[in-house]
Design a protein around this motif. Sequence first.
Motif, PDB file in Angstrom:
ATOM      1  N   LEU A  94     -25.775   9.748 -13.160  1.00  0.00           N
ATOM      2  CA  LEU A  94     -26.583  10.242 -14.289  1.00  0.00           C
ATOM      3  C   LEU A  94     -27.059  11.664 -14.026  1.00  0.00           C
ATOM      4  CD1 LEU A  94     -28.741   7.076 -15.098  1.00  0.00           C
ATOM      5  CD2 LEU A  94     -26.773   7.938 -16.384  1.00  0.00           C
ATOM      6  N   ASN A  95     -27.538  11.910 -12.809  1.00  0.00           N
ATOM      7  CA  ASN A  95     -27.981  13.265 -12.482  1.00  0.00           C
ATOM      8  C   ASN A  95     -26.817  14.249 -12.474  1.00  0.00           C
ATOM      9  OD1 ASN A  95     -30.710  12.960 -12.423  1.00  0.00           O
ATOM     10  ND2 ASN A  95     -30.922  13.061 -10.202  1.00  0.00           N
ATOM     11  N   LYS A  96     -25.681  13.830 -11.941  1.00  0.00           N
ATOM     12  CA  LYS A  96     -24.511  14.705 -11.909  1.00  0.00           C
ATOM     13  C   LYS A  96     -24.104  15.093 -13.333  1.00  0.00           C
ATOM     14  CE  LYS A  96     -19.984  15.240  -9.814  1.00  0.00           C
ATOM     15  NZ  LYS A  96     -18.951  14.653  -8.960  1.00  0.00           N
ATOM     16  N   ALA A  97     -24.205  14.154 -14.252  1.00  0.00           N
ATOM     17  CA  ALA A  97     -23.874  14.435 -15.660  1.00  0.00           C
ATOM     18  C   ALA A  97     -24.786  15.516 -16.233  1.00  0.00           C
ATOM     19  CB  ALA A  97     -23.977  13.161 -16.490  1.00  0.00           C
ATOM     20  N   ASP A  98     -25.984  15.637 -15.679  1.00  0.00           N
ATOM     21  CA  ASP A  98     -26.944  16.648 -16.127  1.00  0.00           C
ATOM     22  C   ASP A  98     -26.945  17.887 -15.230  1.00  0.00           C
ATOM     23  OD1 ASP A  98     -27.781  15.173 -18.305  1.00  0.00           O
ATOM     24  OD2 ASP A  98     -29.442  14.238 -17.235  1.00  0.00           O
ATOM     25  N   GLY A  99     -25.998  17.941 -14.293  1.00  0.00           N
ATOM     26  CA  GLY A  99     -25.912  19.093 -13.398  1.00  0.00           C
ATOM     27  C   GLY A  99     -26.998  19.116 -12.328  1.00  0.00           C
ATOM     28  N   ARG A 100     -27.546  17.952 -12.009  1.00  0.00           N
ATOM     29  CA  ARG A 100     -28.607  17.869 -11.000  1.00  0.00           C
ATOM     30  C   ARG A 100     -28.136  17.039  -9.823  1.00  0.00           C
ATOM     31  NH1 ARG A 100     -32.369  16.021 -15.361  1.00  0.00           N
ATOM     32  NH2 ARG A 100     -32.844  14.319 -13.949  1.00  0.00           N
ATOM     33  N   ALA A 130     -18.448   7.993 -16.280  1.00  0.00           N
ATOM     34  CA  ALA A 130     -17.240   7.173 -16.467  1.00  0.00           C
ATOM     35  C   ALA A 130     -16.592   6.871 -15.118  1.00  0.00           C
ATOM     36  CB  ALA A 130     -16.252   7.890 -17.389  1.00  0.00           C
ATOM     37  N   LYS A 131     -16.516   7.865 -14.266  1.00  0.00           N
ATOM     38  CA  LYS A 131     -15.910   7.682 -12.936  1.00  0.00           C
ATOM     39  C   LYS A 131     -16.732   6.692 -12.108  1.00  0.00           C
ATOM     40  CE  LYS A 131     -14.324  10.162  -8.882  1.00  0.00           C
ATOM     41  NZ  LYS A 131     -14.199  11.461  -8.208  1.00  0.00           N
ATOM     42  N   ALA A 132     -18.037   6.812 -12.139  1.00  0.00           N
ATOM     43  CA  ALA A 132     -18.900   5.906 -11.368  1.00  0.00           C
ATOM     44  C   ALA A 132     -18.726   4.461 -11.812  1.00  0.00           C
ATOM     45  CB  ALA A 132     -20.368   6.330 -11.500  1.00  0.00           C
ATOM     46  N   HIS A 133     -18.439   4.253 -13.091  1.00  0.00           N
ATOM     47  CA  HIS A 133     -18.250   2.904 -13.624  1.00  0.00           C
ATOM     48  C   HIS A 133     -16.817   2.402 -13.473  1.00  0.00           C
ATOM     49  CE1 HIS A 133     -22.099   3.794 -15.549  1.00  0.00           C
ATOM     50  NE2 HIS A 133     -22.234   2.498 -15.721  1.00  0.00           N
ATOM     51  N   GLY A 134     -15.923   3.271 -13.019  1.00  0.00           N
ATOM     52  CA  GLY A 134     -14.527   2.877 -12.852  1.00  0.00           C
ATOM     53  C   GLY A 134     -13.810   2.641 -14.171  1.00  0.00           C
ATOM     54  N   LEU A 135     -14.175   3.419 -15.195  1.00  0.00           N
ATOM     55  CA  LEU A 135     -13.559   3.238 -16.510  1.00  0.00           C
ATOM     56  C   LEU A 135     -12.118   3.741 -16.498  1.00  0.00           C
ATOM     57  CD1 LEU A 135     -16.414   4.326 -18.942  1.00  0.00           C
ATOM     58  CD2 LEU A 135     -15.997   2.090 -17.885  1.00  0.00           C
ATOM     59  N   THR A 136     -11.277   3.066 -17.251  1.00  0.00           N
ATOM     60  CA  THR A 136      -9.895   3.494 -17.400  1.00  0.00           C
ATOM     61  C   THR A 136      -9.795   4.431 -18.599  1.00  0.00           C
ATOM     62  OG1 THR A 136      -9.283   1.658 -18.852  1.00  0.00           O
ATOM     63  CG2 THR A 136      -9.094   1.284 -16.458  1.00  0.00           C
ATOM     64  N   LYS A 137      -8.605   5.002 -18.819  1.00  0.00           N
ATOM     65  CA  LYS A 137      -8.443   5.972 -19.914  1.00  0.00           C
ATOM     66  C   LYS A 137      -8.611   5.342 -21.295  1.00  0.00           C
ATOM     67  CE  LYS A 137      -3.449   5.637 -20.207  1.00  0.00           C
ATOM     68  NZ  LYS A 137      -2.190   6.337 -20.230  1.00  0.00           N
ATOM     69  N   ASN A 138      -8.488   4.020 -21.388  1.00  0.00           N
ATOM     70  CA  ASN A 138      -8.649   3.363 -22.689  1.00  0.00           C
ATOM     71  C   ASN A 138     -10.041   2.731 -22.841  1.00  0.00           C
ATOM     72  OD1 ASN A 138      -8.135   1.295 -20.784  1.00  0.00           O
ATOM     73  ND2 ASN A 138      -7.517  -0.084 -22.412  1.00  0.00           N
ATOM     74  N   TRP A 168     -32.030  -1.553 -24.398  1.00  0.00           N
ATOM     75  CA  TRP A 168     -30.699  -0.964 -24.478  1.00  0.00           C
ATOM     76  C   TRP A 168     -30.851   0.548 -24.476  1.00  0.00           C
ATOM     77  CZ3 TRP A 168     -26.759  -2.763 -28.777  1.00  0.00           C
ATOM     78  CH2 TRP A 168     -25.516  -2.188 -28.538  1.00  0.00           C
ATOM     79  N   ARG A 169     -30.142   1.211 -23.551  1.00  0.00           N
ATOM     80  CA  ARG A 169     -30.175   2.671 -23.456  1.00  0.00           C
ATOM     81  C   ARG A 169     -28.789   3.241 -23.719  1.00  0.00           C
ATOM     82  NH1 ARG A 169     -35.179   3.423 -24.121  1.00  0.00           N
ATOM     83  NH2 ARG A 169     -36.556   3.258 -22.358  1.00  0.00           N
ATOM     84  N   THR A 170     -28.769   4.333 -24.452  1.00  0.00           N
ATOM     85  CA  THR A 170     -27.528   5.055 -24.720  1.00  0.00           C
ATOM     86  C   THR A 170     -27.801   6.529 -24.434  1.00  0.00           C
ATOM     87  OG1 THR A 170     -28.113   5.393 -27.034  1.00  0.00           O
ATOM     88  CG2 THR A 170     -26.842   3.412 -26.509  1.00  0.00           C
ATOM     89  N   GLY A 171     -27.033   7.400 -24.991  1.00  0.00           N
ATOM     90  CA  GLY A 171     -27.279   8.830 -24.855  1.00  0.00           C
ATOM     91  C   GLY A 171     -26.033   9.591 -24.458  1.00  0.00           C
ATOM     92  N   HIS A 172     -26.198  10.891 -24.317  1.00  0.00           N
ATOM     93  CA  HIS A 172     -25.051  11.767 -24.045  1.00  0.00           C
ATOM     94  C   HIS A 172     -24.352  11.451 -22.728  1.00  0.00           C
ATOM     95  CE1 HIS A 172     -28.239  13.856 -21.808  1.00  0.00           C
ATOM     96  NE2 HIS A 172     -27.262  14.366 -21.084  1.00  0.00           N
ATOM     97  N   ARG A 173     -25.053  10.887 -21.771  1.00  0.00           N
ATOM     98  CA  ARG A 173     -24.445  10.596 -20.472  1.00  0.00           C
ATOM     99  C   ARG A 173     -23.363   9.508 -20.566  1.00  0.00           C
ATOM    100  NH1 ARG A 173     -29.822  10.643 -19.789  1.00  0.00           N
ATOM    101  NH2 ARG A 173     -30.696  12.420 -18.705  1.00  0.00           N
ATOM    102  N   THR A 174     -23.405   8.688 -21.602  1.00  0.00           N
ATOM    103  CA  THR A 174     -22.411   7.611 -21.717  1.00  0.00           C
ATOM    104  C   THR A 174     -20.995   8.161 -21.833  1.00  0.00           C
ATOM    105  OG1 THR A 174     -22.620   7.453 -24.121  1.00  0.00           O
ATOM    106  CG2 THR A 174     -24.014   5.980 -22.797  1.00  0.00           C
ATOM    107  N   ARG A 175     -20.848   9.391 -22.269  1.00  0.00           N
ATOM    108  CA  ARG A 175     -19.521   9.983 -22.437  1.00  0.00           C
ATOM    109  C   ARG A 175     -19.191  11.027 -21.363  1.00  0.00           C
ATOM    110  NH1 ARG A 175     -19.143   5.945 -25.302  1.00  0.00           N
ATOM    111  NH2 ARG A 175     -18.687   6.009 -27.500  1.00  0.00           N
ATOM    112  N   SER A 176     -20.020  11.109 -20.331  1.00  0.00           N
ATOM    113  CA  SER A 176     -19.750  12.111 -19.295  1.00  0.00           C
ATOM    114  C   SER A 176     -18.706  11.610 -18.302  1.00  0.00           C
ATOM    115  CB  SER A 176     -21.040  12.478 -18.547  1.00  0.00           C
ATOM    116  OG  SER A 176     -21.339  11.500 -17.583  1.00  0.00           O
TER     117      SER A 176
END
Length: 177
Positions: A56-62, A128-136, A116-124
């Motif tokens: 989350l911090n990395k997504a914000d440049g921190r 995505a890498k930290a969660h191990g998301l695939t391209k789909n 439930w929390r959302t926000g701009h970080r969900t698409r960073s």
Amino acid sequence: MRDRRSLSKVTEDAPDANELREFVAAAGRVADHSSLAPWRIIEIRGTARERLGRALNKADGRKGVSSKALRAPLVLAVVVSYRKSKVPRWEQEAVASGVAHMLSLALDDAGWGVFWRTGHRTRSKAVAKAHGLTKNEELLGWLYVGGKPNRSRALRRKRIDPDRFISSMPGRKKSKG
């Protein structure tokens, strides 16, 4: 459902892995065109929350660990896993969102605090890498889960006025002539 409310502060209690599986099995009964099951839930507990906090911090440049990831003992990442199908992507995302909402209702009904929390970080990319998301896959947000704190006064929430949200389909206009 009328008494459900998001609790941004929860205790360190949380449902165990077996309880969670029961809640997910129930939530998975959401309406699902073509039975694609275009979703998954990532269970985040213990030190895994710190990895989430760093992302989350990395997504914000921190640097460091965001305290947001530590606000509940259990964090559930809600992921839409798009499937190749005639079913459009928006409808697959609606199914995953429905699962998240059903899951939050089931947890609340069982006595757990949920928000439930959302926000701009969900698409960073970092998140995505930290969660191990695939391209789909895309992250829709997180359900933060913990015990409901004891309160000295009851929580009140305004009731919804259904008349503000229900309307009839407009009638067909008559042609002149």
